[in-house]
Design a protein around this motif. Structure first.
Motif, mmCIF file in Angstrom:
data_model
loop_
_atom_site.group_PDB
_atom_site.id
_atom_site.type_symbol
_atom_site.label_atom_id
_atom_site.label_comp_id
_atom_site.label_asym_id
_atom_site.label_seq_id
_atom_site.Cartn_x
_atom_site.Cartn_y
_atom_site.Cartn_z
ATOM 1 N N MET A 746 0.815 -1.205 0.000
ATOM 2 C CA MET A 746 0.000 0.000 0.000
ATOM 3 C C MET A 746 0.856 1.266 0.000
ATOM 4 O O MET A 746 1.813 1.373 0.761
ATOM 5 C CB MET A 746 -0.927 0.004 1.221
ATOM 6 C CG MET A 746 -1.813 -1.229 1.327
ATOM 7 S SD MET A 746 -2.520 -1.768 -0.248
ATOM 8 C CE MET A 746 -3.594 -0.384 -0.600
ATOM 9 N N PRO A 747 0.490 2.224 -0.830
ATOM 10 C CA PRO A 747 1.232 3.486 -0.864
ATOM 11 C C PRO A 747 0.792 4.389 0.290
ATOM 12 O O PRO A 747 -0.248 4.162 0.904
ATOM 13 C CB PRO A 747 0.802 4.095 -2.204
ATOM 14 C CG PRO A 747 -0.588 3.591 -2.403
ATOM 15 C CD PRO A 747 -0.614 2.199 -1.807
ATOM 16 N N PRO A 748 1.565 5.439 0.546
ATOM 17 C CA PRO A 748 1.067 6.456 1.471
ATOM 18 C C PRO A 748 -0.208 7.050 0.881
ATOM 19 O O PRO A 748 -0.269 7.297 -0.325
ATOM 20 C CB PRO A 748 2.172 7.509 1.504
ATOM 21 C CG PRO A 748 3.318 6.942 0.768
ATOM 22 C CD PRO A 748 2.847 5.803 -0.056
ATOM 23 N N LEU A 749 -1.194 7.250 1.715
ATOM 24 C CA LEU A 749 -2.490 7.731 1.213
ATOM 25 C C LEU A 749 -2.894 8.999 1.940
ATOM 26 O O LEU A 749 -2.836 9.059 3.165
ATOM 27 C CB LEU A 749 -3.564 6.663 1.439
ATOM 28 C CG LEU A 749 -5.002 7.095 1.157
ATOM 29 C CD1 LEU A 749 -5.232 7.246 -0.337
ATOM 30 C CD2 LEU A 749 -5.994 6.093 1.737
ATOM 31 N N ALA A 750 -3.304 9.987 1.179
ATOM 32 C CA ALA A 750 -3.938 11.165 1.764
ATOM 33 C C ALA A 750 -5.364 11.212 1.251
ATOM 34 O O ALA A 750 -5.594 11.084 0.050
ATOM 35 C CB ALA A 750 -3.186 12.425 1.356
#
Lengths: 810, 264, 150
Positions: A746-750
């Motif tokens: 999972m990527p960093p998510l905003a």
């Protein structure tokens, strides 16, 4: 690399709500689930039950020449079997939604005479243990006469291609021409015509972690089945099963409690449920069926694979989009089941988020020797929205324009809302450009060129991509008439019952079948606000039971609608109850009018003299158990059932115009990828998801849905695919070869949110949760940006990216 | 799920295990079971008897000899190896084990099971070849030792014959090792991998490109790509990678592994 | 074969076929249905339990192999109605939706926190890599575990 997410609210003012609605109330359903005390379908047991195992076809296409179950039935502990021949004698083929030629196919719950995909159920065996049922299934003898298979929709209609359904006279199942506006004028006005020969949306599904299943009991005395299942749309299953089994729907009682994920993939288990019903009756014992992961991948509800061919786009030099024409070719797999509804559902979002006025789409659906398709999170709109987004980025590239600018120039504007699309759908509210700005800000778009340079220094190719999509919710089932004018469906409905029980308990019954969406919590929030009590005082029944009478024709949990249909039903029922409580109290207080009363502190009181207070417990007791002396004409039951019916008209079948859905939640996602040019492997290094679903009853639950849809989109874009070889063998039948995202992927998510309340719904809410597949496109666009090559497929594994880079070199 | 019927035996010693394996044609040794049980769930294999090696102390333990040689019991789990102070003598071992599957699988899966299953997508076969491991195989006639190169014979096939067991693996001293892989996602199924060791020249073992690890050698990391090309690989195509893509990955990964090894 | 196991402090003795997987034994024979089955290839981790202190997937272990073992499952985490701080954190951070993967997630996170009470985000993600969730995208799960890290 996973990184925590933060929600950023748009600078636009978000109305602060009073009371429970609008708060991130912690979920009521969690406690049982956290203790392992949920009741999922495989947890249901009955005395004397037998376990069902399906014998499945090893061939993609073959005649069945002989079936012999005698060796299987001879084993000690085997209770019995069911064959296709028996099914054909006991049931009618399932009702077909399609007009001809698809209407002519004969779909039974087991293969009859012929198999049409690998994994198709051929015989069912029931035995004392799970293991024994499988042992016995290996002794069932089936002789096949293999036929050539068709696995590529593009050749399905060729004259030398084998035909799946002779009854249909070919592999064409349904076709229809949709044309709105003036295409000739649009192309005459265009400065440029951008041609896109072929785009491909791949086959995958959301693979809920729990597969399908059922425990079916037959009550011989009243000829009635109780079907404990995790089917997520029992209303649909019922109308498919009743006529096929030649019984009234009251004989089919559907019960669900906890469902381990649905995403649309659990709508079309009705054939397997019929088999369970027939065997429960035949063997006179409860029958338990659990689908294992490989079974699910082989046979259950793949998402629609779709080709877009010969696309032509009419544009002005400044990037103004005028119109497009394309040919959509949809691969339904071997059976239609919920299809060909995908042939119209896409039309809910015909222009995507853009203001083009002239659109022509020729839709063709064909059968192939692959697993049947059925709805999958974003059903049919996702494919079409991916297409419109792909068109935007390809046009931008061809015209050497910034994809951000092309979007902003063509997005439906906030001031245009409500906006009527060329086919008569009404986008209710939203500010798409503001969402895009918010999303770009969340990934630091302004500093992207510096990051690109930095990546280059590290030997990586950086790319940024946008996906902007709509999550149309609350279907007008009248759109089915654009598929088949004979169908007598239109509108939509959902039911809730709210009652005060004898000790004053507030009990809510929903018609929905939640699979993790937190309905027990959000329904309680709506009820608590109206009854002016605590959410802790509201008991929302877990699950669904069609015998609870909280059940309407379209009941279920699908198609992004609970926040509208479900909660509006809850609101309506609770308001009825509140009025009845006041009516009762007014009578008890000796003729006090309702206006003089208010609900507070778990009861009802006179506003001006709050000491005159009747607790809910007293109300419940009076009506249910202590009602002597009440006025004869007091029409109060404290058991209020409300059916919410959204305002819809039947669409025009000639012009194919009409409002197909009530609300339009919106998503703008931005992905930043870094590609390793030597291997084609890539990592999503930054990600923003901005969502606008109108009023949010529970922002935390809404954000959870946004996150889930994002993760599924990323999985689909990068790794998840149902690939077949030329003989029709599925090459990704398990989680080993069908790689779903893991925590480390999972990527960093905003996340970000805007609230544009819907003017069309009682609570200002919009259905949400499907996410429209924005993320699939965001990843595609980022790869296009990184590689400089046009991306033509929704699925881009490392190998395909490497191939793009090779093409760029050449 | 739902295995075929099988007998289960839990021997108390290696000798007893060997007897059970020799006496039953359809018997198979059960190590961590993280591959075998899965294969049995699919009913792709159905041994008549499982001889459970768990709990046999003679097959566990990691020893570091004075000359730096590591001896690793075949039933050592990945987790045990990762946590072993002795195994840090050859750091690549723990590093690669940490990238195999997930915590639960590493807690049960064993070094011996990994090499004996010799699935071409496993990480350890190429690594064992590159580091120059030697395998000790026990049978009715006592023990014999083979090099890793001789150990891997084909897909799912090793030098461990019927009635035999891999008991331990010894690995010579060394530090200049590298490993590179492309997997589905961060930690999924392996598409291609390469292990490299520098010992004067560079020796690279390539995984996923043939039934057994393919060895290429070069004077330095710079020459590895040419050496891979000269090997004329013909890797299999599957749903995850075409033969052409795998061939290309082999070249890239071999170079990366060699560079990592050289840099240590 | 006779199998004796202690699960969450209670000892059970049963006669089982050697071929029975531990997950089926727990769910079908002992009626401990909190642990789930989400795949058939050992990938999903919904069946994760702790056997003699070691986190394993109970679909890749035969019930007979657990003979004599002490097993911990999701049902044993809470003290009666008192949820553990980890369970409460899952509720607080919305770390579950359908709840099907949750028992396995909780067991993996429990095993992690015993070994490493102060894990980083990356260490948490690595500890959960063997547990598939299809609803949440993992972000809130990692957040929940992080919130109870010391």
């Amino acid at each position: 690399m996973i990184q925590s997410s933060e929600t950023t609210l748009a600078p636009a003012p978000v109305e602060v709500q009073k009371g429970w609605g609008g708060q991130s109330v912690k979920r009521k359903e969690d406690k049982r689930l956290l203790q392992g005390e949920g009741v999922f379908v495989d947890d249901v047991k009955r005395h004397g039950m037998g376990y069902l195992h399906f014998v499945r076809s090893p061939y993609a296409h073959a005649h069945i020449t002989r079936v012999d179950v005698s060796a299987a039935e001879a084993i000690d502990g085997v209770y019995g079997t069911l064959t296709g021949e028996e099914v054909a004698a006991l049931t009618d083929p399932f009702f077909q939604i399609s007009s001809v030629p698809g209407a002519n196919i004969k779909d039974f719950s087991l293969a009859v005479g012929k198999v049409r995909y690998v994994g198709e159920p051929v015989v069912a065996v029931v035995a004392e243990t799970r293991e024994l049922a499988r042992d016995a299934s290996e002794l069932v003898e089936v002789d096949y006469e293999p036929l050539a298979a068709v696995v590529d929709a593009r050749v399905a209609q060729d004259s030398d291609t084998p035909v799946l359904h002779d009854d249909a006279g070919g592999n064409l199942m349904w076709s229809g021409l949709y044309s709105w506006g003036d295409l000739d004028a649009a192309f005459a006005e265009a400065d440029r015509v951008v041609k896109i020969p072929e785009l491909h949306f791949h086959r995958f599904n959301s693979t809920p972690l729990e597969c399908d299943g059922a425990l079916v009991e037959y009550n011989r005395g009243v000829s009635q089945w109780t079907i404990h299942t995790n089917n997520q749309f029992p209303g649909f299953a019922a109308i498919m099963m009743g006529p096929a089994m030649k019984v009234g729907l009251d004989k089919l009682r559907f019960v669900t409690q906890d469902i381990g994920g649905g995403f649309g993939n659990k709508i079309t288990s009705h054939p397997q449920l019929v088999v369970c019903c027939l065997l429960a009756r035949k063997l006179n014992r409860p029958v338990q069926w659990t689908e294992w992961r490989t079974d699910f991948h082989l046979s259950m509800s793949h998402g629609n694979e779709r080709w877009f061919r010969d696309t032509e786009v009419a544009v002005k030099d400044d990037g103004t989009l005028l119109g497009f024409r394309t040919k959509a070719l949809d691969d339904a797999g071997a059976w239609l089941r919920y299809e060909p509804l995908g042939g119209v559902i896409w039309a809910q979002v015909t222009p995507g988020m853009y203001r083009w006025k002239h659109i022509e789409l020729e839709f063709t659906q064909v059968a192939t020797n692959k697993a049947p398709v059925s709805p999958n999170r974003g059903y049919s709109r996702m494919q079409h929205l991916w297409f419109t987004e792909r068109v935007i980025d390809i046009v931008a590239r061809e015209l050497d324009l910034d994809p951000v600018e092309v979007r902003k120039r063509n997005y439906v504007r906030a001031e245009d809302m409500p906006y009527t699309t060329p086919n008569g759908c009404v986008y209710d509210s939203g500010d798409y450009a503001a969402m895009l700005d918010l999303a770009l800000g969340l990934v630091g778009y302004d500093s992207m060129e510096a990051r690109r340079a930095d990546a280059k220094e590290r030997g990586k190719l950086l790319g940024v991509g946008i996906g902007s999509t709509l999550d149309s919710g609350t279907n007008n089932f009248g759109q089915s008439r654009l598929i088949n004018p004979e169908l007598q469906f239109s509108g939509n409905n959902e039911v809730a019952t709210v009652k005060l029980d004898i000790f004053g308990e507030i009990v809510v019954t929903l018609g929905t079948t939640p699979q993790g969406q937190g309905h027990e919590t959000t329904a309680a929030q709506v009820v608590a606000d109206i009854l002016n009590c605590s959410v802790d005082d509201v008991h929302v029944r877990a699950g669904h039971d069609s015998y609870w009478n909280s059940h309407a024709g379209f009941s279920g949990t699908y198609a992004s609608q609970f926040a509208v249909t479900g909660l509006s039903a809850v609101k309506g029922a609770t308001e009825m109850l509140a009025a009845e409580i006041k009516k009762l109290a007014g009578a008890v207080f000796g003729g006090v009018p309702a206006e003089a009363l208010e609900l507070a502190d778990g009861g009802v009181r006179i506003k001006e003299s709050p000491d005159a207070f009747l607790p809910f417990m007293a109300c419940g007791a009076i009506i249910n158990a202590n009602n002597a002396g009440l006025p004869e004409d007091l029409d109060v039951t404290l058991n209020c059932r409300y059916v919410y019916r959204p305002p819809f008209e039947v669409p025009d079948v000639e012009t194919k115009m009409g409002n197909l859905t009530l609300t339009y939640a919106c998503q703008v996602h931005v992905a930043v990828v870094e590609v390793d040019p030597e291997t084609g492997a890539y990592e999503i290094v930054d990600y923003a998801a901005v969502d606008d679903c109108g009023k949010r009853i529970n922002p935390q639950i809404v954000e959870g849905q946004v996150m889930g849809a994002t993760a599924q989109a990323i999985g689909a874009a990068v790794h998840e695919t149902y690939e077949y070889d030329e003989d029709g063998n599925l090459l990704t039948p398990n989680f080993y070869d069908y790689h779903v995202p893991h925590a480390l992927d999972m990527p960093p998510l905003a996340t970000g949110a805007i609230e544009s309340p819907s003017p069309f719904t009682p609570l200002g809410t919009k259905g949400m949760g499907e996410g429209g597949g924005a993320g699939i496109h965001a990843v595609c666009a980022a790869i296009q940006d990184a590689t400089g090559q046009i991306v033509t497929d929704s699925h881009n594994p490392y190998q395909r990216v490497w191939r793009l880079l090779q093409e760029a070199k050449a | 799920m739902l295995l075929r019927e099988v007998e289960y035996a839990k021997p108390g010693s290696v000798a007893e295990a060997l007897e059970l394996l020799a006496a039953n044609d359809g018997a198979r040794a059960l190590a961590g079971g993280q591959t075998l049980i899965n294969v049995m769930k699919a009913r792709a294999a159905s041994p008549d008897m499982l001889v459970d090696l768990n709990g046999l102390d003679d097959l566990t333990g990691i020893e570091l000899a004075g000359d730096g040689t590591l001896t690793i019991g075949a039933m050592t789990t990945y987790t045990e190896l990762m946590g072993s102070a002795e195994a840090k003598a050859r750091p690549i071992l723990g590093e690669v084990c940490a990238t195999i599957a997930d915590v639960q699988v590493r807690n049960r899966g064993t070094i011996g099971g990994n090499v004996c299953s010799n699935d071409p997508t496993n990480h350890l076969p190429p690594l064992m070849v590159s580091v120059g491991a030697r395998m000790t195989i026990a049978g009715a006639d006592g023990e014999r030792e083979v090099s890793a190169e001789e150990f891997f014979l084909g897909v799912y096939l090793t030098a461990v014959g019927p009635g035999e067991l891999l008991t331990r693996i010894s690995i010579p001293a060394g530090k200049k090792d590298g490993f590179a892989a492309v997997t589905l996602g961060a930690d999924g199924t392996c598409i291609a991998n390469a292990a490299a060791t520098v010992n004067g020249s560079v020796r690279v073992a390539l995984g996923c490109v043939d039934a057994v690890p393919v060895i290429v050698t070069a004077e330095s990391a710079d020459g590895v790509a040419d050496a891979v090309r000269a090997a004329n690989l013909e890797p299999p195509s599957d749903v995850h990678a075409s033969s052409e893509y795998r061939t290309h990955l082999a070249e890239v990964l071999a170079t990366r592994a060699a560079q990592e090894a050289s840099a240590r | 074969m006779d199998v004796t196991v202690t699960v969450n402090g209670t000892t059970y003795e049963r006669d089982v076929e050697p071929r029975k997987l531990l997950i089926h034994f727990l769910r079908d024979d002992l009626d401990l249905t909190g642990s789930h089955v989400g795949c058939d290839t050992g990938n999903c981790g919904a069946c994760s339990v702790i056997v003699d202190g070691v986190l394993v997937k109970s679909c890749m272990l035969l019930a007979v192999q657990a003979n004599g073992a002490s097993i911990e499952t999701v049902e044993g985490l809470a003290e009666g109605d008192e949820l553990t701080p980890l369970q409460l954190a899952f509720n607080e951070h919305h770390a579950l939706q359908c709840g099907y993967c949750t028992p396995g997630m909780l067991m993996s996170a429990t095993a992690l926190l015993r070994e490493n009470p102060s894990p980083s985000e990356d260490e948490i993600a690595k500890a959960l890599q063997g547990n598939i969730c299809r609803c949440t995208g993992y972000w809130n799960i990692v957040e929940a575990v992080k919130s109870v890290a010391k």
